[in-house]
Design an enzyme around this catalytic site. Structure first.
Site, PDB file in Angstrom:
ATOM      1  N   LYS A  16      -6.719  -1.209  -5.395  1.00 50.14           N
ATOM      2  CA  LYS A  16      -6.837  -2.472  -6.154  1.00 50.14           C
ATOM      3  C   LYS A  16      -7.611  -2.272  -7.466  1.00 50.14           C
ATOM      4  O   LYS A  16      -7.208  -2.763  -8.520  1.00 50.14           O
ATOM      5  CB  LYS A  16      -7.551  -3.539  -5.291  1.00 50.14           C
ATOM      6  CG  LYS A  16      -6.782  -3.898  -4.023  1.00 50.14           C
ATOM      7  CD  LYS A  16      -7.548  -4.849  -3.146  1.00 50.14           C
ATOM      8  CE  LYS A  16      -8.754  -4.251  -2.468  1.00 50.14           C
ATOM      9  NZ  LYS A  16      -8.491  -3.208  -1.474  1.00 50.14           N
ATOM     10  N   HIS A  41     -14.135  -0.125  -5.096  1.00 52.68           N
ATOM     11  CA  HIS A  41     -12.923  -0.094  -5.927  1.00 52.68           C
ATOM     12  C   HIS A  41     -13.053   1.017  -6.962  1.00 52.68           C
ATOM     13  O   HIS A  41     -13.929   0.968  -7.828  1.00 52.68           O
ATOM     14  CB  HIS A  41     -12.715  -1.462  -6.596  1.00 52.68           C
ATOM     15  CG  HIS A  41     -12.410  -2.556  -5.615  1.00 52.68           C
ATOM     16  ND1 HIS A  41     -12.177  -3.854  -5.972  1.00 52.68           N
ATOM     17  CD2 HIS A  41     -12.280  -2.518  -4.262  1.00 52.68           C
ATOM     18  CE1 HIS A  41     -11.927  -4.562  -4.888  1.00 52.68           C
ATOM     19  NE2 HIS A  41     -11.985  -3.780  -3.835  1.00 52.68           N
ATOM     20  N   GLN A 221     -10.935  -5.885   0.138  1.00 49.22           N
ATOM     21  CA  GLN A 221     -10.383  -5.581   1.469  1.00 49.22           C
ATOM     22  C   GLN A 221      -8.857  -5.723   1.433  1.00 49.22           C
ATOM     23  O   GLN A 221      -8.269  -5.441   0.404  1.00 49.22           O
ATOM     24  CB  GLN A 221     -11.009  -6.490   2.557  1.00 49.22           C
ATOM     25  CG  GLN A 221     -12.474  -6.180   2.849  1.00 49.22           C
ATOM     26  CD  GLN A 221     -13.443  -6.718   1.817  1.00 49.22           C
ATOM     27  OE1 GLN A 221     -13.460  -7.898   1.549  1.00 49.22           O
ATOM     28  NE2 GLN A 221     -14.260  -5.850   1.248  1.00 49.22           N
TER      29      GLN A 221
END
Ligand code: GDP
Ligand code: IMO
Ligand code: MG
Length: 423
Positions: A16, A41, A221
């Site tokens: 992401k 991330h 998540q």
């Protein structure tokens, strides 16, 4: 303008951070809407690598507005460490980061409570990241939480009351701990946090939308870790699905635009819990090694397996995904054949519906096997260079999932991102 949402469709770590960074130039605002420093991330560009936990992944792309929304739980000590590292590297953080006053705080005692609860569960432990996420959200829902805005109003008394309550709980669990050092660092974090722009996030973001600014909401998540729809109880404590962007930012459902669903070309999971397509063999080890599948927060080895379309279809439905992005295509470069799970056999019966209980049901994945491309993808710069087998793999997935795959990622770097169907 509408708010576009980017979120993970599997068990987290889909990539992401990388894609938010890639898409940020097309937006004015990037906003995190849930989770906390359980997230890690990773962004890579110009030979540098950063791992962000609480700070939105739009922070490296010029002067975009970055928001930490009310749905996030924030640990001031970890935030300070993360933010200071970025400031040291030359990034003007206070100038472009806004934090919702309604975001909840993770207290030092939440971390101990996380550890105590996990210890009490024994073999049934969730395998949390140990960052106090569950206890902080428990206090939020139990109406006992402390919020960022409380730092500005009567903080000491509220903190003392919460700490005393937690200490009683820890004593009842027979958990021994040393709070002093952790609390000292946390208080330093609190002072640091006050230097940032603490805002009424819901008003702030809606004003920006009214002014016509483009907003990208960044999930943490993944859908299979959602507290309602994931593999409960082996989940995180927030709504990771698209609806979480509405509650976690204060944005009405009608203001949501595109929903970008991101998935790895295979599957991984960290921590405990069911994982129907897990490979506990040499193939699983190969996926782990080639994909460097070790947690970016805890360093834990990620469990690996084949792509699971039963779970993916479920995630697409729950989120209303409008475009799919496939990550880590390059990790499959050397495989002769690639398996994809298209259905489950549950107690002998075949189904494509994601079942209530992954634990107790006797689930056997039904696989389709496709030829691998046996070609390195990492240097590919456009879709025209894709090997035929990769195109066949993508077409197969699009037919199964009924959503176009608009990005194929072929490496960790910002540049290793191939956009498809460009108008
Ligand atoms: P996130 O939590 O969803 O942002 O994902 P993580 O950063 O935890 O994990 C993704 C990992 O894969 C990171 O180490 C990324 O640098 C890496 N990564 C992202 N995209 C690709 C890709 O296309 N190929 C490869 N080989 N690595 C990738
Ligand atoms: P990003 O945003 C992968 C997992 C933990 C554990 C469960 C509950 O980087 O994708 P928690 O600490 O949230 O109470 O742990 O959820 N988990 C993640 N797995 N990526 C994450 O975040 C995760 N955040 C939590 O391993 O199984
Ligand atoms: Mg991660």
């Amino acid at each position: 303008m509408k708010v576009d949402v980017l979120l993970g469709l599997q068990w987290g770590d889909e990539g992401k951070g990388k894609i938010v960074d890639v898409l940020t130039p097309g937006y004015d605002v990037v906003a995190r809407f849930q989770g906390g420093p359980n997230a890690g991330h990773t962004l890579e560009f110009n030979g540098e690598k950063y791992v962000l936990r609480s700070i939105p992944s739009g922070i490296f792309q010029g002067d975009k507005v970055n928001i930490i929304g009310n749905g996030v739980v924030l640990d001031p000590a970890l935030f300070k460490a993360e933010a200071e590292a970025l400031v040291k590297a030359g990034h003007d953080l206070p100038g472009k980061l806004y934090i919702s006053k309604k975001a909840h705080l993770i207290l030092p005692t939440h971390r101990f409570l996380d550890a105590a609860r996990e210890a009490a569960k024994g073999d049934a432990r969730v395998g949390t990241t140990g960052r106090g996420i569950g206890p902080a959200y428990t206090d939020k829902v139990g109406r006992d939480g402390l919020r960022v805005g409380d730092l500005l109003h009567g903080f000491e008394a509220k903190y003392a009351a919460a700490k005393a309550r937690h200490e009683r709980l820890l004593a009842s669990l027979g958990f021994s701990y040393d709070l002093r050092e952790v609390e000292r660092e946390w208080m330093e974090g609190v002072d640091y946090l006050k230097r940032f722009r603490l805002v009424d996030g819901e008003h702030f973001i809606n004003r920006l939308i009214d002014e016509g600014r483009g907003v990208l909401a960044e999930g943490a998540q993944g859908t299979m870790l959602d507290v309602d729809f994931g593999s409960y109880p082996f989940v995180t404590s927030s709504n990771t699905i698209c609806a979480g962007a509405c509650t976690g930012l204060g944005v009405a459902p009608g203001r949501i635009g595109q929903v970008f669903g991101i998935f790895k070309a295979y599957c991984t999971r960290v921590g405990s819990g069911p994982f129907p397509t897990e490979l506990k063999d040499a193939t699983g080890d190969a996926l782990c090694e080639i994909g460097h599948e070790f947690g970016s927060v805890t360093g834990r080895r990620r469990r690996c397996g084949w792509l699971d379309l039963v779970a993916l279809r479920y995630a697409i439905r729950l989120n209303g995904v409008t475009s799919l992005f496939m990550m880590k295509g390059d990790v499959l470069d050397t495989f002769d054949t690639i398996k994809v799970c298209v259905a489950y056999r549950v107690d002998g019966e075949e189904t494509t519906e994601f079942p209530f209980d992954l634990q107790e049901s006797n689930i056997e994945p039904v696989y389709v096997e496709l030829p691998g491309w046996k070609t390195p993808l990492t240097r590919v710069t456009s879709e025209d260079e894709f090997p035929e087998e990769l195109n066949n793999y993508l077409t197969f997935l699009e037919e199964e999932l009924s959503v176009p795959i608009r990005i194929v990622s072929v490496g960790a770097d910002r540049e290793q991102t191939i956009k498809r169907y460009l108008d």
